[in-house]
Design an enzyme around this catalytic site. Sequence first.
Site, short mmCIF file in Angstrom:
data_model
loop_
_atom_site.label_atom_id
_atom_site.label_comp_id
_atom_site.label_asym_id
_atom_site.label_seq_id
_atom_site.Cartn_x
_atom_site.Cartn_y
_atom_site.Cartn_z
N ASP A 289 -26.86 91.54 36.84
CA ASP A 289 -25.75 92.42 36.43
C ASP A 289 -25.85 92.56 34.92
OD1 ASP A 289 -23.35 93.87 36.30
OD2 ASP A 289 -22.06 92.12 36.63
N GLN B 133 -17.63 94.46 45.86
CA GLN B 133 -19.07 94.51 45.58
C GLN B 133 -19.82 93.55 46.49
OE1 GLN B 133 -20.77 96.58 43.27
NE2 GLN B 133 -22.42 95.85 44.58
N CYS C 225 -25.44 95.57 40.98
CA CYS C 225 -24.20 96.27 41.36
C CYS C 225 -24.06 97.60 40.63
CB CYS C 225 -22.99 95.38 41.08
SG CYS C 225 -22.79 94.97 39.32
N ARG D 142 -21.32 100.47 49.35
CA ARG D 142 -19.94 100.23 48.91
C ARG D 142 -18.96 100.98 49.82
NH1 ARG D 142 -18.61 98.49 43.85
NH2 ARG D 142 -16.57 98.57 44.88
N HIS E 93 -15.23 90.18 42.12
CA HIS E 93 -15.46 91.56 42.55
C HIS E 93 -15.81 91.54 44.04
CE1 HIS E 93 -16.14 95.72 42.44
NE2 HIS E 93 -17.19 95.81 41.64
N ARG F 215 -7.98 97.57 40.14
CA ARG F 215 -9.01 97.01 39.25
C ARG F 215 -8.29 96.62 37.96
NH1 ARG F 215 -14.95 99.44 37.95
NH2 ARG F 215 -15.24 98.29 39.89
N1 CP Z 1 -20.40 98.30 40.93
C1 CP Z 1 -19.22 98.84 40.58
O1 CP Z 1 -18.13 98.30 40.80
O2 CP Z 1 -19.35 100.05 39.97
P1 CP Z 1 -18.17 100.87 39.28
O3 CP Z 1 -17.72 100.07 38.08
O4 CP Z 1 -18.79 102.18 38.90
O5 CP Z 1 -17.04 101.03 40.24
N1 NVA Z 2 -19.61 92.50 35.63
C1 NVA Z 2 -19.38 93.91 35.47
C2 NVA Z 2 -19.42 94.59 36.80
C3 NVA Z 2 -19.27 96.08 36.75
C4 NVA Z 2 -19.24 96.71 38.11
C5 NVA Z 2 -18.05 94.14 34.78
O1 NVA Z 2 -17.09 93.44 35.06
O2 NVA Z 2 -17.99 95.05 33.95
#
Ligand code: CP
Ligand code: NVA
Length: 302
Positions: free
Chosen positions: A219, A130, A259, A287, A127, A100
């Site tokens: 989101d 997701q 999400c 997930r 993502h 990430r």
């Molecule tokens: N939806 C999602 O990716 O959640 P987290 O940021 O908690 O991993």
């Molecule tokens: N769009 C959000 C998603 C979190 C899971 C972010 O990038 O923070």
Amino acid sequence: MSELAAMLDITDLGADGLRQVLDLAQSPVAALGRPLEGEGVALVFEKPSNRTRHSMEMAVVQLGGHPVYTRGEEVGLDSREPVEDVIRVLAGYHRIVAARVFDHGHLVRMRDAGVTTVINLLSDRSHPMQALADALTMRREFGELSGRAVAWVGDYNNVARSLAEASLLLGMEVRLACPSGYQATEAELERLAALGEASISQTDEPGTAVTGAHAVHTDTWVSMGQEDDAAVRRAAFADYTVDASLMDLAADDAIFMHCMPAYRGLEVTAEVFDGPRSRVITQAHDRMHAARGLLALMAADR
Ligand code: CP
Ligand code: NVA
């Protein structure tokens, strides 16, 4: 290395690969065997996580492997050492490296090093993990997804891009409702349109996008790393809250999806988020099942 040596975006799977992942995700765990037996999976996180970390760790364990979590600052992509050095070293310990990251370009460089399988666990661009779960939850709800319509209300962000890609690959119509300044570009809409037979459209009116839609997604308005812009963003998205009256415009069997993490009273009301049309907890649990499906496909692909 094989074609599936990386999943940086949903499009890396293609329509057939995506359907295969969903089929594997819906297979009994025991039927998948232990394709990661004796192998490591590195999980590098430059940003916080609840769902992604836990779902990935448990999916690796379910397939017989050993997940190793590392915070981004410990690895120090391009700060402690170059991305290429990090990935070449981790490749000697792990079957798969998943990360990430703030900068999607770091994932591209990991992939291009050509030394191991790389998975995107969220970047500034996309993502895909997701979107796999989103597709799985919608498939549980509706069965065949082709011919159904997805509405996205809010920021055209990483989650929106991956959801649009997955939905179009599965034959779903995609309708984006995003305010000016936070929309997909014309070039992006053209790229997406080429992914499937169904249409993609964009408007700045949530009601237009949601009318008749089968799944309404949103989101946070402030993604990780955008905290300094929170006030400006909240003002720009003030008319984009998903509330009960917006959901009433959707199809009779429509569901609400998010999400998470979610901010009740901002992008969605508590009434919708916690209400009977919401599938957010199933979606979060999916997930893990989706991650297991992807890992099973990738581990088999040597
Ligand atoms: N939806 C999602 O990716 O959640 P987290 O940021 O908690 O991993
Ligand atoms: N769009 C959000 C998603 C979190 C899971 C972010 O990038 O923070």
